[in-house]
Design a protein around this motif. Sequence first.
Motif, PDB file in Angstrom:
ATOM      1  N   ALA A 156       3.732   1.967 -12.416  1.00  0.00           N
ATOM      2  CA  ALA A 156       2.847   1.750 -11.266  1.00  0.00           C
ATOM      3  C   ALA A 156       3.415   0.658 -10.365  1.00  0.00           C
ATOM      4  CB  ALA A 156       1.437   1.391 -11.737  1.00  0.00           C
ATOM      5  N   LEU A 175       3.609   4.779  -4.199  1.00  0.00           N
ATOM      6  CA  LEU A 175       2.275   4.860  -4.790  1.00  0.00           C
ATOM      7  C   LEU A 175       1.197   4.895  -3.705  1.00  0.00           C
ATOM      8  CD1 LEU A 175       0.696   4.732  -7.519  1.00  0.00           C
ATOM      9  CD2 LEU A 175       0.538   2.282  -7.144  1.00  0.00           C
ATOM     10  N   VAL A 234      -1.279   8.094  -2.771  1.00  0.00           N
ATOM     11  CA  VAL A 234      -2.719   7.926  -2.992  1.00  0.00           C
ATOM     12  C   VAL A 234      -3.469   8.089  -1.672  1.00  0.00           C
ATOM     13  CG1 VAL A 234      -4.517   6.249  -3.581  1.00  0.00           C
ATOM     14  CG2 VAL A 234      -2.530   6.507  -5.066  1.00  0.00           C
ATOM     15  N   ILE A 288      -0.832  12.808  -4.924  1.00  0.00           N
ATOM     16  CA  ILE A 288      -0.760  12.478  -6.345  1.00  0.00           C
ATOM     17  C   ILE A 288      -0.298  13.687  -7.159  1.00  0.00           C
ATOM     18  CG2 ILE A 288      -2.059  11.597  -8.328  1.00  0.00           C
ATOM     19  CD1 ILE A 288      -3.991  10.316  -6.302  1.00  0.00           C
ATOM     20  N   THR A 340      -0.248   9.383 -12.981  1.00  0.00           N
ATOM     21  CA  THR A 340      -1.037  10.190 -12.050  1.00  0.00           C
ATOM     22  C   THR A 340      -2.393  10.561 -12.648  1.00  0.00           C
ATOM     23  OG1 THR A 340      -0.012  12.224 -12.855  1.00  0.00           O
ATOM     24  CG2 THR A 340       1.000  11.190 -10.934  1.00  0.00           C
ATOM     25  N   LEU A 343      -4.481   7.603 -12.248  1.00  0.00           N
ATOM     26  CA  LEU A 343      -4.884   7.456 -10.847  1.00  0.00           C
ATOM     27  C   LEU A 343      -6.086   8.336 -10.509  1.00  0.00           C
ATOM     28  CD1 LEU A 343      -1.505   7.279  -8.870  1.00  0.00           C
ATOM     29  CD2 LEU A 343      -3.204   5.466  -9.165  1.00  0.00           C
TER      30      LEU A 343
END
Lengths: 231, 259
Positions: B49, B58, B62, B208, B227, B230
Motif C-alpha cells: 500500500a 493507489l 481508488v 481497483i 485490493t 481496499l
Amino acid sequence: MFNIELKDVRKSYGDNEVLRGIDLSIEQGSFTAIVGKSGCGKSTLLRLIAKLEDVSKGMLSFSGEEANEPKIRIMFQDDRLLPWKNNLKNIALGAVNLAAAKESLEKVGLIDKQGDWPDQLSGGQKQRIALARALASNPDILLFDEPLGALDALTRLEMQKLIEGLWKQQQFTSLLVTHDVTEAVQLADRVIVIDSGRIQLDETIDLPRPRVRNEKFTYYERKILNEILGG
Amino acid sequence: MKRNTGWYNNRFFPWMVPIVFVLLWQVLGHYKIITSTLLPTPLEVFQAAIRLFNTGDLQEHVLISTQRALIGFFIGGIIGFVLGLFNGTIIFFEKLTDTTIQMIRTIPHLALIPLVILWFGIGESAKIFLVAVGVMFPIYINTFNGIKNVDRKLIEMGSVYGLSRWKLFTNVILPGSLPSILVGIRYALGVMWMSLIVAETIGADSGIGFMATNAREFMQMDIVVLTIVLYAILGKLSDVIAKLFEQRLLKWNAAFSKK
Ligand SMILES: Nc1ncnc2c1ncn2[C@@H]1O[C@H](COP(=O)(O)OP(=O)(O)OP(=O)(O)O)[C@@H](O)[C@H]1O
Ligand SMILES: [Mg+2]
C-alpha cells in the motif's frame, strides 16, 4: 359561528346501514355528548360531520352568519402527532403562525415541552398537545372521538377540566363521543344516546357549572345508562 | 431497553476478534506456516500500500473507482427514487408500471453483463450502467414501500387539518417514509460496490478492479490482497456515512437516535 343540521342522515358500508336516519340540530357554541354501545355508529357520525366520509342519504349542513365553511377539527383516541416534528412544530401544523402555536401550547400547560419529541411525552401529555394543535386554528367546531379513552382516571379528570375550561373560553361547538356516561353528564349540555344507527334518547342536562356529583347528577347518569343498556 | 454495563460493553471490545485475527495471520506468515505466495502477511500488504501510495497509483485507482461508483449510484438512485415516489403516491403510475418493475427486478442485474458489453463495450458507460441498474431496484422498492406504509391515520389527520397535497407530502409522507428510504440507500451502497467490483474485474484499464487483475497476471499477491482490503474499507466507509445520515435525519426515532 355555525349550527350543525342533520336531516334523515344515513350512512351505509355496502349492505350494512350503519346510520339509519339521524335528525339532529346542534346549536353553535353548545357542548353535546354522544354515547352508545360499541359499534352503534358514533364514530361514523363524527366522521361524516368532519367530512372524512360522505353521507349516503339525507342532508348534512352547516348554517351560520358567515358565508364561508366552518373550520372543523377532530381529536381521536390516538394523538396522531407527527413523531418527526417537535411538539411546537406539531401544533404549528394547525396554527396560522408560531406565536399562535406557542399561545396554544401555553393554554394546555406544556410550554416547557415545546422542543421535545412527542415520543418523549406521556399519553396524557400527548393528548394535550393534540388538543393544543386542534385549538391553535381557532376551530368553529371541535369533534372528540373518545380522546380520553386511553387515559388513566386521574388524567381523565384533569383533561375534562381542561377541555371544559377551553370550551368556555373559546366558544367552539363541541361534540364529544364517549363511552363514559359520567364524563358525558360532567361536560355536556345535552347527551344523545345512539342505538343501532338511530337516536334513542336526547337529554338536556340541566345542571349548573362547575358540576358536582349530587342527586340530580346521578339521576341523569342512571337514566342515560338504563337507556343504553335497555335499548 | 436496559443498558448493559458488563465489562465487555465498551467501544474496543468488538475490535478484539479482528485484531487477534490479523496478529495471528502475521505470526503464521512470519514463521512461514503460511507461504507468502499463497497469502502475504498483513505487513507485506501494508508495505504494498505504501509503495503504491508513493508512486501515486493507489490514489489514482481508488479515486477512479469511487467516481464510477458514485456516478452510477446517483443515476440509479435518482431513477429508483423518482419511480418509487410516483408509484407510491399516484395509483395510476403504480398500476401502470409496478408489475413490470417487479418482473425486471427478479433478473440478477449482473446477468446483463454480456449484453452490456455488446452495447457499451468495456468502457466507462458499461460500468456506470451496471452500478446504476443494481442500485435502482433496492432504492425503488424501499421508497415505494416506505410511502405505502406511512400511517393512514396520520394522512387522515393531515386532511382534517386541510393540508395541501404538497404540504401533506413534505410534512407527512416524505418524513414517514424516510426510515425505509434510508434502509434502501444503505443496502444499495453494498450493491454499488459489488457491481463495480464485478464490472472492473471483467475489463478496465484503471480502478481497483484493474489493479487486482493486473497484479494477478504478475503474481503480485500483496497487491491482490490489498485490493480486497481496499474494497472492504470503502464498503465500510460508505456504510458509516449512511449510518451518520440515519442518525441525523431520524433523530426523532428512538431506534436511531444516538444515546
Ligand atoms: N370503513 C368502514 N367500512 C365498513 N364498515 C365500517 C367502516 N367504518 C365503520 N364500519 C362499521 O360501522 C359500524 C359502526 O362503526 P363505528 O366506528 O361508527 O362504531 P362506534 O359507535 O364508534 O363504536 P366504538 O364505540 O367501538 O368506537 C360498525 O359495525 C363498523 O363495522
Ligand atoms: Mg368509535
